[in-house]
Structures are given as C-alpha cells and as structure tokens.
Write a protein that holds these residues in place. Sequence first.
Motif, PDB file in Angstrom:
ATOM      1  N   PHE A 178      30.074  32.045  33.410  1.00  0.00           N
ATOM      2  CA  PHE A 178      30.878  33.255  33.139  1.00  0.00           C
ATOM      3  C   PHE A 178      30.075  34.543  33.171  1.00  0.00           C
ATOM      4  O   PHE A 178      30.627  35.470  33.068  1.00  0.00           O
TER       5      PHE A 178
ATOM      6  N   ARG B 215      41.060  22.164  31.045  1.00  0.00           N
ATOM      7  CA  ARG B 215      41.059  22.372  32.330  1.00  0.00           C
ATOM      8  C   ARG B 215      42.685  22.221  32.934  1.00  0.00           C
ATOM      9  O   ARG B 215      43.452  23.211  33.529  1.00  0.00           O
TER      10      ARG B 215
ATOM     11  N   PRO C   3      36.494  28.222  38.933  1.00  0.00           N
ATOM     12  CA  PRO C   3      36.681  28.941  37.599  1.00  0.00           C
ATOM     13  C   PRO C   3      36.709  27.937  36.527  1.00  0.00           C
ATOM     14  O   PRO C   3      36.443  28.266  35.304  1.00  0.00           O
ATOM     15  N   LEU C   4      37.480  26.729  36.907  1.00  0.00           N
ATOM     16  CA  LEU C   4      37.408  25.749  35.823  1.00  0.00           C
ATOM     17  C   LEU C   4      36.353  24.699  35.850  1.00  0.00           C
ATOM     18  O   LEU C   4      36.375  23.877  35.046  1.00  0.00           O
TER      19      LEU C   4
ATOM     20  N   SER D 124      33.732  23.998  34.445  1.00  0.00           N
ATOM     21  CA  SER D 124      32.793  23.689  33.347  1.00  0.00           C
ATOM     22  C   SER D 124      33.652  23.292  32.368  1.00  0.00           C
ATOM     23  O   SER D 124      33.098  23.039  31.188  1.00  0.00           O
ATOM     24  N   LEU D 125      34.896  23.431  32.435  1.00  0.00           N
ATOM     25  CA  LEU D 125      35.800  22.956  31.396  1.00  0.00           C
ATOM     26  C   LEU D 125      36.017  21.415  31.131  1.00  0.00           C
ATOM     27  O   LEU D 125      36.135  20.643  32.363  1.00  0.00           O
TER      28      LEU D 125
ATOM     29  N   GLN E 164      36.072  31.684  26.213  1.00  0.00           N
ATOM     30  CA  GLN E 164      35.068  32.352  26.981  1.00  0.00           C
ATOM     31  C   GLN E 164      35.461  32.552  28.378  1.00  0.00           C
ATOM     32  O   GLN E 164      35.395  33.689  29.078  1.00  0.00           O
ATOM     33  N   GLN E 165      36.160  31.645  29.097  1.00  0.00           N
ATOM     34  CA  GLN E 165      36.865  31.575  30.333  1.00  0.00           C
ATOM     35  C   GLN E 165      37.603  32.684  30.534  1.00  0.00           C
ATOM     36  O   GLN E 165      38.048  33.552  31.548  1.00  0.00           O
ATOM     37  N   ARG E 166      38.583  32.951  29.403  1.00  0.00           N
ATOM     38  CA  ARG E 166      39.727  33.987  29.339  1.00  0.00           C
ATOM     39  C   ARG E 166      38.933  35.148  29.346  1.00  0.00           C
ATOM     40  O   ARG E 166      39.702  36.262  29.855  1.00  0.00           O
TER      41      ARG E 166
ATOM     42  N   GLN F  47      31.471  30.673  38.309  1.00  0.00           N
ATOM     43  CA  GLN F  47      31.593  29.685  37.609  1.00  0.00           C
ATOM     44  C   GLN F  47      30.872  30.025  36.181  1.00  0.00           C
ATOM     45  O   GLN F  47      31.340  29.427  35.243  1.00  0.00           O
TER      46      GLN F  47
END
Length: 364
Positions: free
Chosen positions: A87, A172, A163-164, A166-167, A142-144, A85
């Motif tokens: 990154f 999201r 994975p999503l 914190s968006l 950043q997630q990507r 979660q």
Amino acid sequence: MAEYDVVLESVHKTFPGEVHAVIDFNAEFEKGEFVAMLGPSGCGKTTILRMIGGLEEVTQGNIIIAGQNVTDLPPSHRDTAMMFQSFALFPHRTVFQNIEFSLKMQGLAREERDRRTWEMAEMVGLSELARRRPHDLSGGQQQRVALARALISKPTVLLLDEPLGSLDYNLRQTMMVELKKIQRETGITFIMVTHSQQEAMSMADKVIVMSDAIIQQTGTSREIHEEPRTKFVAEFIGNNNIFQGTIKSRSGSIVFVESEDATYYVRIPEYVRTVRVGEEVHFSVRADLLHTGEHPEMANRVRGNYITTEFMGTLETDVFEITDGFYVHVEQHRHLTDRVYNMGEAETICWPAEAGVLLEQAGK
Ligand SMILES: Nc1ncnc2c1ncn2[C@@H]1O[C@H](COP(=O)(O)OP(=O)(O)OP(=O)(O)O)[C@@H](O)[C@H]1O
Ligand SMILES: [Mg+2]
C-alpha cells in the motif's frame, strides 16, 4: 458505439536481454467498466499496468486514454491513478492526511480539500478512523486508505495491481464486494491485475486471461466459465476436466472423438471454424456437468476408481482415476444420506454431448 476509456493497440514490451514481457496486446476498456487481467506469475500483467500508467515505456504500439494518444506522455499527463499491492501509505501521517495528499499536491484550497477528503473517507467507511495512523489499522483498513488515496483525484482510470493480495481469506471476500460497490458508485474505469481466478471472475465485468505475454481469451466471467477457448484457459480457470483424443467424424455441431480407451461426443463451439478428421484435439468438461452413476440418456461415459473427495462447504468434488494418472473431478451437492465411496471403488461417470467443449488447438 461504445465509448472507450483506454485502448491498447498492438502493444509490445521487450526488456533488455530479449525478455518479451508483453507481445501484441490489443484491448479496449469501456468507460466505467471493471476489467480484470488474470494470469499466472510472470505473464506480463504488472508490465501492462505500468505501461498504461506511464511508469514503463512501450517498446511498440499505442496507448490511448480518453481519446488521446498518451504513448509518449509521462505519468503526470495521464489521467490515471495506481494502487499497488504494497500500500505504501505515509506512516507518519494520519488516515485523513494520507487520503488528502494528492489534493494538497494539486494546490486545492483547504476548504475544498476538507470537504472532498471527508466525503471520500465516508465512502470507504473510514471517517471514524480519520485521525489514526496507518500502523494502528488492520490490513483491510489500510487497504481502504490506499484505495481512497488513489480515488480522491478522480482519475479517469484506476489501475490496481493485486489489490487484495495481502489480505486473508475472509477479509478478501469482504473487500471484493466493497471494491465492486465503490467502483459502481464512482463510475471510474477499474483495470485490475490478479492471479486469482476467483477475484477476477467475481468482480470484473470483463476478464482478460493471459499466459506468457499474450492474451489467451477475453470475455465476461460467464463466457470464460462456460466456454474456455484454449487448453490453458480451461486449466487455469479450474474445475474443468480436460480430455484428449482424435477426431473421427463430425455431425452438425457435434464431433466424435476417440481416445485409446473411450469414445466421446463433444460440442463444437461457434468460434471454432475448422474441424479436421484425424486431428488430435483437447476438449473440456466442467466438473459440475458430470454425473456419477448410469445415465442412459447421456452420450458420454467413462469408468473410474474413486480416490478422494475435496470439500468446499456444501459443494464436494469427488476425484476418480480413469487411467493411470488421469483424474476426473465431479462436483456434487451431497447430503449426509447420500452414498459414500470407498477408496478404489469403481464408478461410472456420464455427461451429455453438449457438456464437452472442443478447445482451440495451439497455433491456430
Ligand atoms: N525491469 C525489468 N527488466 C527485465 N525483465 C523484467 C522487468 N520487469 C519485468 N520483467 C520480466 O517481464 C516478465 C513479466 O513481468 P511482470 O512483472 O509483468 O509479470 P506479472 O504477470 O505481473 O507477474 P506476478 O504475478 O508475479 O506479479 C517477467 O518475465 C519478468 O521477469
Ligand atoms: Mg505483477
């Protein structure tokens, strides 16, 4: 026969102090499948993911990845990658260097590394940003990077922990579609943990609903949406109305359930084997299968008083109080010209016998 990438056989995890984090977990994940493990905080999701990745020891049971029993093998001997979660990107390295990292660790030649890293950056839509550092990127970007970094080693299985999480809402929604697309393109088995039923239901081929260290139900999104098996699942998935009563009689696949102030006709789903007259039961009716107003062709009706309306775009949910503290949610597509209720106004709510699903009773 289906080809399984990951099999969990009677997996248990007990932490010191008799904390039973996972109890008798059995699951099979097919090759190339997108599976979501869904459940409230503390139900054991992360623990399972960590056991699959080898970051946590198994107390009892077996974990098999690509046909090999890996239960006692360290993470480096398992063909898994994990996306956390948070990154945890390297702040001083560029996007390119972050993505490239595990190829470097593997000792691949520069040319090969360059080729694969650019390919991956392209796939997640980051080639333009390859020279930037993580703190100059948005959360979604950043997630990507984190996703690309986890995928570059071409693991058999990718483990994703919230994975999503914190968006923000819009990002999201976008990332949900992208994550799914990337999973399809790579054909890698994704096992994702989330407490958001929307994320699970919209991305996964298969959803495992958990509560308190156990599996409540495994099925496709549609199965779980249309036939929640237990009271927990019906409540957790949302937009289900849960009723309670005593079974009075049965006629074929329909039971007649009586409560203090109403009687209901309820469908018995195929998996419910035994139905006992006199038994206390719960059943669930989806909010979108309820209708306001008199509908003589429908077997069920209750009276309620209007309380409020919850707005969700074109979809509105009217809330009615049936008895003191018992609310029923009715989902409707409403137009401006349709009737509007006043607070406290009485209304009839109807639904056909097939709309109600008898839930499995606890402990059976
Ligand atoms: N190292 C540990 N030692 C003792 N107990 C632990 C440990 N790790 C987790 N637990 C406990 O195990 C249970 C399951 O934890 P886990 O992290 O798997 O939950 P989760 O479903 O991922 O929750 P969340 O949605 O909050 O992340 C919890 O009761 C937790 O307190
Ligand atoms: Mg967790």
